[in-house]
Design a protein around this motif. Structure first.
Motif, PDB file in Angstrom:
ATOM      1  N   GLY A 145      -5.143  23.379  15.166  1.00 37.56           N
ATOM      2  CA  GLY A 145      -4.421  24.185  15.574  1.00 37.56           C
ATOM      3  C   GLY A 145      -3.488  23.580  15.991  1.00 37.56           C
ATOM      4  O   GLY A 145      -2.857  24.116  17.520  1.00 37.56           O
ATOM      5  N   ARG A 146      -1.983  22.905  15.251  1.00 43.75           N
ATOM      6  CA  ARG A 146      -1.757  22.527  15.450  1.00 43.75           C
ATOM      7  C   ARG A 146      -0.448  22.964  13.971  1.00 43.75           C
ATOM      8  O   ARG A 146      -0.833  22.876  13.065  1.00 43.75           O
ATOM      9  N   ASP A 147       1.274  22.675  14.309  1.00 43.61           N
ATOM     10  CA  ASP A 147       2.249  22.656  12.953  1.00 43.61           C
ATOM     11  C   ASP A 147       2.267  21.603  12.908  1.00 43.61           C
ATOM     12  O   ASP A 147       1.858  20.207  13.408  1.00 43.61           O
ATOM     13  N   GLY A 148       2.940  21.014  10.944  1.00 42.62           N
ATOM     14  CA  GLY A 148       3.166  19.757  10.462  1.00 42.62           C
ATOM     15  C   GLY A 148       2.502  19.215   9.736  1.00 42.62           C
ATOM     16  O   GLY A 148       2.969  17.635   9.130  1.00 42.62           O
ATOM     17  N   ALA A 149       1.627  20.196   9.146  1.00 43.96           N
ATOM     18  CA  ALA A 149       0.403  19.607   8.427  1.00 43.96           C
ATOM     19  C   ALA A 149       1.680  18.776   7.499  1.00 43.96           C
ATOM     20  O   ALA A 149       0.708  17.701   6.560  1.00 43.96           O
ATOM     21  N   GLN A 150       2.087  19.787   6.292  1.00 47.65           N
ATOM     22  CA  GLN A 150       2.723  19.014   5.296  1.00 47.65           C
ATOM     23  C   GLN A 150       3.900  18.045   5.844  1.00 47.65           C
ATOM     24  O   GLN A 150       3.045  17.130   4.421  1.00 47.65           O
ATOM     25  N   ALA A 151       4.104  17.551   6.083  1.00 47.81           N
ATOM     26  CA  ALA A 151       5.037  16.356   6.323  1.00 47.81           C
ATOM     27  C   ALA A 151       3.802  15.631   6.556  1.00 47.81           C
ATOM     28  O   ALA A 151       3.887  14.287   6.029  1.00 47.81           O
ATOM     29  N   VAL A 152       2.378  15.078   7.149  1.00 50.56           N
ATOM     30  CA  VAL A 152       2.044  14.257   7.259  1.00 50.56           C
ATOM     31  C   VAL A 152       0.864  14.206   5.565  1.00 50.56           C
ATOM     32  O   VAL A 152       0.743  13.211   5.068  1.00 50.56           O
ATOM     33  N   GLU A 169       2.798  14.962   3.271  1.00 51.84           N
ATOM     34  CA  GLU A 169       3.242  13.621   2.513  1.00 51.84           C
ATOM     35  C   GLU A 169       3.554  12.946   2.556  1.00 51.84           C
ATOM     36  O   GLU A 169       3.330  11.345   1.715  1.00 51.84           O
ATOM     37  N   LYS A 170       3.819  12.946   4.219  1.00 48.47           N
ATOM     38  CA  LYS A 170       3.864  10.780   4.679  1.00 48.47           C
ATOM     39  C   LYS A 170       2.431  10.343   3.959  1.00 48.47           C
ATOM     40  O   LYS A 170       2.094   9.148   3.232  1.00 48.47           O
ATOM     41  N   LEU A 171       1.288  10.391   4.023  1.00 49.00           N
ATOM     42  CA  LEU A 171       0.322   9.790   3.207  1.00 49.00           C
ATOM     43  C   LEU A 171       0.419  10.208   2.529  1.00 49.00           C
ATOM     44  O   LEU A 171      -0.036   8.774   1.859  1.00 49.00           O
ATOM     45  N   GLU A 172       0.596  10.754   0.869  1.00 50.31           N
ATOM     46  CA  GLU A 172       1.159  10.824  -0.377  1.00 50.31           C
ATOM     47  C   GLU A 172       1.692   9.223  -0.509  1.00 50.31           C
ATOM     48  O   GLU A 172       1.325   8.187  -0.648  1.00 50.31           O
ATOM     49  N   PHE A 221      -4.919   7.333  -0.703  1.00 48.27           N
ATOM     50  CA  PHE A 221      -5.701   7.701  -1.029  1.00 48.27           C
ATOM     51  C   PHE A 221      -6.266   9.289  -1.229  1.00 48.27           C
ATOM     52  O   PHE A 221      -6.803  10.550  -1.346  1.00 48.27           O
ATOM     53  N   VAL A 222      -4.624   9.910  -1.111  1.00 49.78           N
ATOM     54  CA  VAL A 222      -4.525  10.948  -1.814  1.00 49.78           C
ATOM     55  C   VAL A 222      -3.518  11.519  -2.299  1.00 49.78           C
ATOM     56  O   VAL A 222      -2.207  10.960  -2.417  1.00 49.78           O
ATOM     57  N   ALA A 223      -3.222  12.600  -3.043  1.00 53.29           N
ATOM     58  CA  ALA A 223      -2.938  12.502  -4.460  1.00 53.29           C
ATOM     59  C   ALA A 223      -2.616  14.105  -4.375  1.00 53.29           C
ATOM     60  O   ALA A 223      -2.649  15.061  -3.782  1.00 53.29           O
ATOM     61  N   ALA A 224      -1.431  14.060  -4.705  1.00 54.09           N
ATOM     62  CA  ALA A 224      -0.438  16.091  -4.415  1.00 54.09           C
ATOM     63  C   ALA A 224      -1.431  16.574  -6.081  1.00 54.09           C
ATOM     64  O   ALA A 224      -1.897  15.648  -6.962  1.00 54.09           O
ATOM     65  N   GLN A 225      -2.020  17.706  -6.134  1.00 50.88           N
ATOM     66  CA  GLN A 225      -2.151  18.389  -7.241  1.00 50.88           C
ATOM     67  C   GLN A 225      -1.495  19.218  -8.092  1.00 50.88           C
ATOM     68  O   GLN A 225      -1.585  19.427  -9.297  1.00 50.88           O
ATOM     69  N   ASP A 226       0.005  19.161  -7.699  1.00 49.77           N
ATOM     70  CA  ASP A 226       0.957  19.747  -8.301  1.00 49.77           C
ATOM     71  C   ASP A 226       1.949  19.177  -8.302  1.00 49.77           C
ATOM     72  O   ASP A 226       2.434  18.699  -7.393  1.00 49.77           O
ATOM     73  N   SER A 227       2.948  19.614  -8.927  1.00 47.67           N
ATOM     74  CA  SER A 227       4.118  19.435  -9.042  1.00 47.67           C
ATOM     75  C   SER A 227       5.493  19.624  -7.734  1.00 47.67           C
ATOM     76  O   SER A 227       6.220  18.929  -8.228  1.00 47.67           O
ATOM     77  N   HIS A 228       4.844  20.519  -6.670  1.00 49.55           N
ATOM     78  CA  HIS A 228       5.773  21.043  -6.028  1.00 49.55           C
ATOM     79  C   HIS A 228       4.911  20.448  -4.397  1.00 49.55           C
ATOM     80  O   HIS A 228       6.510  20.110  -3.398  1.00 49.55           O
ATOM     81  N   GLY A 229       4.104  19.965  -4.783  1.00 48.33           N
ATOM     82  CA  GLY A 229       3.397  19.030  -3.391  1.00 48.33           C
ATOM     83  C   GLY A 229       3.392  19.658  -2.766  1.00 48.33           C
ATOM     84  O   GLY A 229       3.203  19.470  -1.007  1.00 48.33           O
ATOM     85  N   LEU A 230       2.964  20.982  -2.573  1.00 47.57           N
ATOM     86  CA  LEU A 230       1.699  21.526  -2.281  1.00 47.57           C
ATOM     87  C   LEU A 230       0.768  21.284  -1.937  1.00 47.57           C
ATOM     88  O   LEU A 230       0.239  21.554  -0.496  1.00 47.57           O
ATOM     89  N   THR A 231       0.195  20.921  -2.963  1.00 54.30           N
ATOM     90  CA  THR A 231      -1.708  20.807  -2.394  1.00 54.30           C
ATOM     91  C   THR A 231      -2.299  19.485  -2.902  1.00 54.30           C
ATOM     92  O   THR A 231      -1.598  19.385  -3.749  1.00 54.30           O
ATOM     93  N   ARG A 257       0.973  -1.466  -0.253  1.00 55.02           N
ATOM     94  CA  ARG A 257      -0.321   0.244  -0.285  1.00 55.02           C
ATOM     95  C   ARG A 257       0.768   1.496   0.023  1.00 55.02           C
ATOM     96  O   ARG A 257       0.077   2.326  -0.495  1.00 55.02           O
ATOM     97  N   CYS A 258       1.992   1.074  -0.174  1.00 58.08           N
ATOM     98  CA  CYS A 258       3.151   2.235   0.396  1.00 58.08           C
ATOM     99  C   CYS A 258       4.373   2.020  -0.448  1.00 58.08           C
ATOM    100  O   CYS A 258       4.413   1.017  -1.649  1.00 58.08           O
ATOM    101  N   VAL A 259       5.122   3.545  -0.763  1.00 57.45           N
ATOM    102  CA  VAL A 259       6.536   2.859  -2.039  1.00 57.45           C
ATOM    103  C   VAL A 259       8.072   2.617  -0.890  1.00 57.45           C
ATOM    104  O   VAL A 259       7.215   3.358   0.586  1.00 57.45           O
TER     105      VAL A 259
END
Length: 872
Positions: free
Chosen positions: A284-291, A293-296, A301-311, A152-154
């Protein structure tokens, strides 16, 4: 050692043939490493099972399924050694448990011959030590050893090294996704009622081809085929909250996550697209970007919508499932909507902010946010957005905020919703709060004046000085008042006064309102075209488009695009006009004014007609006819009426043309017997009447009508319409045999146009106009009035710039030559329709064009002329 195949566990395959994936796996299995990484339910194990059962080349295979987390690398090595032993590959002596890893590494390094090792559910081996062991085995094993890792993951292996050596193939969820044909194929196996291609594509849109989603969706459809609405109703009900799908996702996905991750998934489902900053605000807390990226990476069931992985976005079904879980806690759901709304508002993303505000249960915040958004939207030209969102607010909220009420009323006026604007003005004037501490008296008077201007009331047709109470704070409303009064003057054919007012409005609006500036510039171009200053109008339109083309698709962009589309059509750049109109129409249908809607739709209809697609053209005109039926827009209705009559005549349907004329109030012609003050609705209807008379060969009567119309347009100084009337008059004189008079009539128009004639509409409105123009090219003084770019643009009608007959071979299109060949066989229109597989209406259209281009009026004449030119 004889080669042996150990079959994988017996699992229910997808029962769908996937030859392309089978072939890809066959080729990839000769590399060192194949990764199959996709979410739960993507069909990974089923695919590999199916591949083993269908493959042709048999080789030694060891299959290991990890059914849970491992205790460490030695446990992984022991499990792999057991799988290899079952496949007939084993060390000389059984190793001790603590030495399983070295023994395994030595065994694979010394292996001779082909060996394929499959590890299924490899996501259970994500411990860093287990991954280090896999990296070491991949690097040390003999060349004939190949690996397939499925999970289920790389896995965090040294993948770049194998990619650089061209020894890595990765199959992800997109590769495993079903296509529409496969959905239909599986549906035949699971359902009694077959699934149509359209229904399969609809299910595919919902599931994005995810295997478990497709299968559960088909099973849900199979259970409801005989209910009201049948399969279509069941398709509409199938989403992430469906009981079977929700149970699967709860068991296989959500319950596998720890409590903080479950909270993250459910809470962030409140928004459609996620960024790290937005998710931080929601939780109400920090660190969501890392989460994220981990989910992707985990294929959750999470996919990046841009080449930089911001959305990022969730899979639609997973999003629906998470939202069904969030809906179980309404208080939490409202709080999250409120946080999302405030975050979007801080980014000035008002549409998203309002979407969440209205779901937050905070009416005061909705009104405050709407007031901030409306002011910006009115400046940028998003007037339809202002109306749409203000309509969701209670009337009391609008009246409690007079500035918002004024903005809403202004946008209602600009959208031509006059009755609602009047009602809102009455409420604002009656509310005492409207007059407290602000110059709302000025606002209400100005809005009333704008209404009068757009309704053509006489009070608006005065070229007055600026109001005494005008101030900087009221500049935008004052500018809109001026530009709408200029529009009223334009409609009254007072072009000089309209131009002066529009220029003043443009100066006021340029620094503060892109929409207002574009509106004023569009109006200036209309006035300049009407006055015959075609060069200045064209330059203004090009400049307007240059400034708006890369901007947001709003009313300001629509004004610029509409003006350019009309210009492109008139200069015979039909593909560009068509592309613009097709992009325009969805926008102006959703929230444009009658002016832009009519101009864009008519232009596209004329392009369709010019490209020999009369049915498409008529559909557009019928649509406009319906839209204008309940309005008071006489001028636009008359334009549509003329176009419909002209089109019916062009396809040789005179009876339907007369019925259409009667529907638009075009009677016996008595109202065109003498000149009257110019009125465009009256003139357009008169042009339709003259076209009917000309088609019936009542040329003298038609000419009398055209001469009356010419006198009125000339007296009003409406040069644009004067040109159109004179083109029709020149065609009439030519057909009547008075050819010198026809050329003199055309000569006057060419002189007046100063190098900016002819226009495409001259040809389209008058079937034999090209003959007049070809004759004019043989008169040196007239040819000099048409620059080379005109000859290039209208090359087909003008004999490609040479004084050649209009019936040359290159004047006939390929389809017209095909129809001409069928005519030569003596086939009727109905027979040609069947033979060429085109509609009867289109056949009539082509026959009409062939007659016009060959300069004949009968089939026999067409055949004689075609044989003389060696066309048949």
């Amino acid at each position: 050692m004889s080669e042996t195949t150990i079959e994988p566990p017996l699992l229910a395959p997808s029962s769908v043939s996937r030859p392309a994936l089978m072939a890809r796996l066959d080729a990839a299995s000769k590399l060192r490493l194949v990764l199959v990484a996709a979410p739960a339910g993507a069909g990974k194990t089923s695919l590999l099972t199916q591949w083993f059962r269908q493959r042709r080349q048999r080789r030694t295979v060891a299959w290991l399924t990890l059914d849970g987390p491992l205790s460490g690398p030695q446990a992984l090595a022991a499990r792999l050694l057991a799988s290899l032993a079952a496949a007939g590959v084993q060390p000389a002596s059984a190793p001790a448990a603590e030495s399983a890893a070295p023994v395994l590494q030595g065994l694979l390094a010394q292996r001779s011959g082909e060996l394929l090792i499959v590890i299924d559910d490899v996501h259970h081996a994500q411990d860093a030590r287990c991954l280090a062991l896999l990296d070491a085995l991949l690097a040390a094993c003999a060349p004939g050893v190949h690996w397939v890792l499925s999970g289920r993951c790389v896995p965090a292996l040294n993948l770049p090294a194998w990619r650089l050596r061209d020894q890595l193939e990765v199959l992800d969820g997109g590769d495993l996704a079903f296509d529409a044909a496969q959905v239909v194929q599986l549906g035949r196996k699971l359902m009694a009622e077959p699934l149509s291609r359209a229904q399969a594509e609809r299910l595919l849109e919902t599931t994005q081809g995810w295997t478990a989603g497709v299968k559960l969706g088909l099973l849900a459809l199979a259970a409801r085929p005989h209910e009201a609405g049948g399969l279509d109703a069941a398709l509409g009900d199938f989403d992430g909250g469906h009981v079977d799908l929700a149970a699967y996702l709860q068991r296989e996905v959500l319950s596998e996550q720890d409590a903080p991750m479950q909270e993250f998934l459910v809470s962030t489902s409140v928004v459609d697209a996620m960024t790290g900053e937005l998710c931080d605000a929601l939780l109400g807390r920090d660190g969501a970007q890392a989460v994220l990226e981990k989910l992707e990476r985990s294929q959750l069931f999470v996919a990046a919508q841009d080449s930089h992985g911001l959305t990022f976005r969730y899979h639609p079904l997973f999003l629906g499932f998470l939202r069904s879980r969030l809906a179980a806690d309404p208080a939490r759901q409202r709080a999250l909507h409120a946080r999302a709304s405030h975050w979007y508002a801080a980014q000035l993303r008002f549409a998203e902010a309002l979407t969440h505000a209205f779901q937050s249960g905070e009416p005061a915040w909705c009104a405050e946010l709407m007031e901030r958004a409306a002011a910006r939207w009115q400046q940028s030209g998003d007037i339809a957005e202002v109306v749409r969102w203000c309509e969701r607010l209670p009337r009391q909220q609008l009246l409690a905020r007079p500035a918002l009420g004024v903005t809403f009323t202004t946008c209602l006026v600009l959208c031509r919703r006059f009755d609602e604007a009047r009602a809102m003005l009455r409420h604002l004037a009656a509310d005492p709060a409207t007059h407290e501490g602000a110059p709302f008296g000025f606002h209400l008077r100005t809005l009333q004046q704008i209404l009068q201007a757009l309704l053509g009331e006489p009070a608006a047709l005065v070229d007055e000085a600026p109001a005494a109470d005008e101030s900087d704070g009221d500049a935008q409303l004052r500018g809109l008042q001026l530009v709408n009064r200029a529009y009223a003057l334009f409609c009254a054919h007072r072009f000089d006064a309209a131009w002066r007012l529009a220029m003043r409005a443009r100066e006021i609006l340029q620094p503060i309102s892109p929409y207002g500036e574009g509106y004023a510039s569009s109006l200036l171009a209309l006035v300049e075209r009407a006055k015959g200053d075609f060069g200045s109008a064209a330059r203004r339109v090009e400049a307007l488009w240059s400034g708006a083309r890369n901007g947001p698709r709003n009313a300001a962009w629509a004004n610029a695009a509409t003006a350019l589309a009309v210009l492109r059509y008139e200069t015979n750049r039909l593909p560009e006009a068509r592309a613009l109109c097709e992009e325009l129409l969805p926008l102006v249908e959703a929230g444009g004014t009658y002016e832009t809607l009519v101009a864009a739709t008519r232009t596209l209809a004329r392009v369709h007609a010019a490209e020999h697609e009369p049915e498409a053209a008529m559909r557009l005109l019928d649509y406009l006819h319906g839209v204008l039926g309940g309005s008071h827009e006489r001028r636009f209705a008359a334009q549509v009426g003329f176009d419909k009559v002209r089109l019916w005549l062009a396809i040789d349907e005179p009876v339907r043309a007369r019925d259409c004329a009667a529907e638009f109030g075009i009677g016996d012609g008595s109202e065109w017997r003498e000149t009257r003050p110019y009125d465009e609705a009256w003139e357009r209807r008169g042009m339709a009447h003259a076209a009917l008379l000309s088609h019936a060969q009542r040329l003298d009567e038609a000419r009398a009508v055209l001469q009356v119309l010419r006198g009125s347009a000339e007296a009003a100084g409406h040069v644009l319409r004067l040109h159109a009337i004179e083109a029709a008059l020149a065609s009439n004189l030519w057909e009547a045999g008075t050819r010198d008079e026809a050329l003199q009539c055309l000569h006057r128009s060419l002189l007046r146009a100063r190098g900016h004639a002819p226009s495409r509409s001259w040809f389209d409105d008058n079937p034999r106009f090209h003959e007049v123009l070809v004759a004019a090219l043989q008169v040196p003084t007239m040819r000099r009035l048409m620059p080379e770019h005109v000859l290039r643009v209208f090359g087909a009608a003008l004999g490609r710039g040479e004084a050649r007959p209009a019936h040359a071979v290159d004047a006939l299109t390929a389809r017209e030559l095909e129809v001409l060949a069928l005519l030569a066989q003596g086939l009727s229109n109905q027979q040609i329709s069947a033979r060429a597989q085109i509609s009867l209406t289109t056949v009539k259209w082509h026959v009409k064009n062939i007659f016009a281009k060959l300069g004949v009026g009968t089939r026999v004449g067409a055949l004689v002329r075609a044989r003389a030119l060696r066309l048949v």
